[in-house]
Design a protein around this motif. Structure first.
Motif, short mmCIF file in Angstrom:
data_model
loop_
_atom_site.label_atom_id
_atom_site.label_comp_id
_atom_site.label_asym_id
_atom_site.label_seq_id
_atom_site.Cartn_x
_atom_site.Cartn_y
_atom_site.Cartn_z
N UNK A 2 0.85 -1.19 0.00
CA UNK A 2 0.00 0.00 0.00
C UNK A 2 0.89 1.24 0.00
N UNK A 3 0.61 2.17 -0.88
CA UNK A 3 1.42 3.38 -0.99
C UNK A 3 0.57 4.57 -0.57
N UNK A 110 12.31 2.19 -0.43
CA UNK A 110 11.16 3.09 -0.52
C UNK A 110 11.42 4.27 -1.43
N UNK A 111 12.70 4.55 -1.73
CA UNK A 111 13.05 5.67 -2.59
C UNK A 111 13.16 5.28 -4.07
N UNK A 116 7.54 4.92 -4.65
CA UNK A 116 7.28 6.21 -4.02
C UNK A 116 5.85 6.69 -4.27
N UNK A 117 5.23 7.33 -3.28
CA UNK A 117 3.92 7.96 -3.51
C UNK A 117 3.95 8.93 -4.69
N UNK A 118 5.11 9.57 -4.92
CA UNK A 118 5.23 10.53 -6.02
C UNK A 118 4.91 9.93 -7.38
N UNK A 119 5.09 8.61 -7.54
CA UNK A 119 4.86 8.02 -8.86
C UNK A 119 3.42 8.21 -9.31
N UNK A 150 2.13 -4.37 -11.81
CA UNK A 150 1.02 -5.32 -11.82
C UNK A 150 0.11 -5.17 -10.61
N UNK A 151 0.72 -5.05 -9.43
CA UNK A 151 -0.05 -5.13 -8.17
C UNK A 151 -0.52 -3.79 -7.62
#
Length: 220
Positions: A2-3, A110-111, A116-119, A150-151
């Motif tokens: 989960x991001x 995570x970077x 990253x959430x930024x993606x 994919x996920x």
């Protein structure tokens, strides 16, 4: 995996930030000394490319070579890519993103870009049917990115082996000369793809203060 949601409003504008127009463009993140950027803009004169590099030494080398070659359709940017993208780019503006041989962040997964959430924000800037090209010489990096596509991101992509005579970047030349396997994922944005930032307009030099209201970001 989960991001969490990317906090776009907290991004401060890069120093000497200049807004860009809303015209269709291509963007290279981590352009290094500019080998790919200069080549791409030379063979695609109809496409405008913004090449972003954070490291001063590499940026200066790219700028010097650009001055010699003189491509009118290339803009070199000395900045951290994440805040520049948040402040500069419009929704669905970018036809192609290039992320060629990024730092694999072995001690901080995570970077990595697709972790990253930024993606999600980056995807909001990508045009319908636009592409993100992610290249690496590390098989595990590519495999992890495939799983994330994919996920988590649920995006179609094509996995490609990079030919041994390819010479887009200095890193690529070095890795291929060593006989390493270089691969890339060409990620495509479908017509019905949605993100939480599809209506988010560029900040263009503004940031949010602590209560969430927008303030102009002054140069320190």
């Amino acid at each position: 995996m989960l991001i969490r949601q990317f906090q776009a409003l907290r991004m401060h504008a890069p120093r000497q930030f200049k807004p860009v127009s809303s015209d269709s463009i291509c963007v290279e993140i981590g352009a290094g000394k500019g080998k790919h950027a200069l080549l791409f803009s030379s063979i695609n004169p109809e496409k405008k490319l913004f090449a972003i590099e954070r490291t001063r030494e590499k940026f200066d080398a790219m700028s010097k070579q650009h001055l010699l070659e003189g491509q009118k359709n290339l803009e070199t940017i000395h900045a951290d890519a994440i805040p520049w993208i948040v402040h500069a780019l419009y929704p669905k503006q970018v036809q192609q993103f290039f992320i060629l041989y990024p730092n694999p962040e072995p001690h901080n997964p995570a970077q990595r870009w697709l972790n990253m959430p930024f993606f999600e924000f980056l995807l909001s800037r990508l045009a319908v049917h636009g592409t993100v090209t992610l290249a690496s010489n590390i098989p595990e990096y590519i495999e992890e990115a495939e799983q994330q596509l994919k996920n988590v991101w649920k995006l179609p992509f094509e996995k490609q082996k990079i030919q041994s005579d390819s010479a887009r970047t200095h890193f690529e030349i070095k890795y291929l000369e060593r006989g390493e396997l270089c691969q890339q994922l060409v990620i495509r944005k479908p017509e019905d793809y949605q993100t939480r930032f599809d209506d988010f307009m560029p900040l263009q030099g503004k940031t949010a203060d602590l209560d969430g209201t927008l303030e102009h970001q002054h140069e320190q």
